[in-house]
Write a protein that holds these residues in place. Structure first.
Motif, PDB file in Angstrom:
ATOM      1  N   HIS A  72       0.842  -1.203   0.000  1.00 24.99           N
ATOM      2  CA  HIS A  72       0.000   0.000   0.000  1.00 24.99           C
ATOM      3  C   HIS A  72       0.870   1.244   0.000  1.00 24.99           C
ATOM      4  O   HIS A  72       2.064   1.174   0.287  1.00 24.99           O
ATOM      5  CB  HIS A  72      -0.917   0.022   1.236  1.00 24.99           C
ATOM      6  CG  HIS A  72      -0.151   0.151   2.514  1.00 24.99           C
ATOM      7  ND1 HIS A  72       0.497  -0.915   3.106  1.00 24.99           N
ATOM      8  CD2 HIS A  72       0.113   1.226   3.301  1.00 24.99           C
ATOM      9  CE1 HIS A  72       1.108  -0.515   4.200  1.00 24.99           C
ATOM     10  NE2 HIS A  72       0.894   0.791   4.345  1.00 24.99           N
ATOM     11  N   ASP A  74       0.782   5.015   1.972  1.00 24.90           N
ATOM     12  CA  ASP A  74       0.066   5.700   3.054  1.00 24.90           C
ATOM     13  C   ASP A  74      -0.607   6.942   2.477  1.00 24.90           C
ATOM     14  O   ASP A  74      -0.152   7.511   1.492  1.00 24.90           O
ATOM     15  CB  ASP A  74       1.043   6.073   4.174  1.00 24.90           C
ATOM     16  CG  ASP A  74       1.604   4.830   4.852  1.00 24.90           C
ATOM     17  OD1 ASP A  74       1.000   3.758   4.712  1.00 24.90           O
ATOM     18  OD2 ASP A  74       2.656   4.946   5.506  1.00 24.90           O
ATOM     19  N   HIS A 130       4.758   0.209  -0.155  1.00 28.78           N
ATOM     20  CA  HIS A 130       5.501  -0.640   0.784  1.00 28.78           C
ATOM     21  C   HIS A 130       4.620  -1.757   1.329  1.00 28.78           C
ATOM     22  O   HIS A 130       3.392  -1.714   1.219  1.00 28.78           O
ATOM     23  CB  HIS A 130       6.083   0.212   1.919  1.00 28.78           C
ATOM     24  CG  HIS A 130       5.076   1.020   2.677  1.00 28.78           C
ATOM     25  ND1 HIS A 130       4.502   2.174   2.182  1.00 28.78           N
ATOM     26  CD2 HIS A 130       4.514   0.845   3.907  1.00 28.78           C
ATOM     27  CE1 HIS A 130       3.656   2.664   3.059  1.00 28.78           C
ATOM     28  NE2 HIS A 130       3.633   1.875   4.123  1.00 28.78           N
TER      29      HIS A 130
HETATM   30 FE   LIG Z   1       2.135   2.027   5.523  1.00 26.02          FE
END
Ligand SMILES: [Fe+2]
Ligand SMILES: O=C(O)CCC(=O)C(=O)O
Length: 200
Positions: A72, A74, A130
């Motif tokens: 994903h 952030d 990540h």
């Molecule tokens: Fe994350």
């Protein structure tokens, strides 16, 4: 966990978060300066909130490597991560391969750029894609500090970031609306939830 509170733990964690937020501000200031955005820095830094998240990843049930956290980006502005001695964080490079994050010392932090910062900088810095992969016999603990814009603050690409070579990519947006959009459209994770939300 502590129905009657735990003032000493709470004090330690607050001072940790305070120090880490200073690091986050210093890095964001350097990034803004590198793009000639000095005049926006104070306003930007003053309209930020922070969230500190504690995570525990159990050791895998099998001798193989297991997914600890799905890939994903952030949605925050930036994320700073700190872990115990058990590695597991992996970052995707531009060519799509995954590299393992190996902190150089137990006191090392990793600073990642996230989608809202990409939005402010008109895509000039990408959001770090990540994941966490777990192997071995020990649990992994990590602390993640997320910086994100306060409610009601409009994230708008500065005019300095737009030119012929870099056409405007994102309409102005509110972080809280972006989060809500992302929550209801979880499938839009890749390549960019922000593009789906407010791409031009
Ligand atoms: Fe994350
Ligand atoms: O635990 C980690 O290293 C990563 C955590 C993370 O990516 C997240 O909480 O968004």
């Amino acid at each position: 966990m502590w129905p009657r509170g735990n003032p000493s733990f709470s004090k330690t964690i607050n001072s940790y978060a305070e120090k880490l937020s200073e690091l986050e501000k210093a890095v964001r200031k350097m990034i803004a300066e590198s793009f000639g955005l000095e005049k926006y820095i104070d306003e930007h830094l003053n309209s930020t909130n922070y969230l500190l998240r504690f995570s525990k990843y159990n050791r895998p049930n099998t001798p193989d490597t297991e997914l600890g956290l799905s890939p994903h980006t952030d949605k925050s502005l930036m994320t700073i991560l700190h872990q115990n001695q058990v590695d597991g964080l992996e970052l995707q490079t531009k060519n799509g391969s995954w590299i393992k994050f190996k902190p150089s010392t137990p006191n090392s932090f990793i600073v990642m750029t996230s989608e809202s910062l990409t939005g402010w900088l008109n895509g000039r810095l990408g959001a770090t894609y990540h994941r966490v992969m777990m192997s071995g016999n020990e649990a992994r603990y990590s602390l993640a500090l997320f910086s994100y814009p306060k409610d009601g603050y409009v994230i708008e690409v500065p005019e300095e970031m737009v030119n012929e070579e870099h056409p405007l990519l994102f309409k102005p947006f509110y972080y809280e609306e972006f989060i809500s959009f992302d929550y209801h459209n979880a499938g839009q994770e890749a390549p960019s939830a922000l593009r789906a939300f407010c791409g031009v």
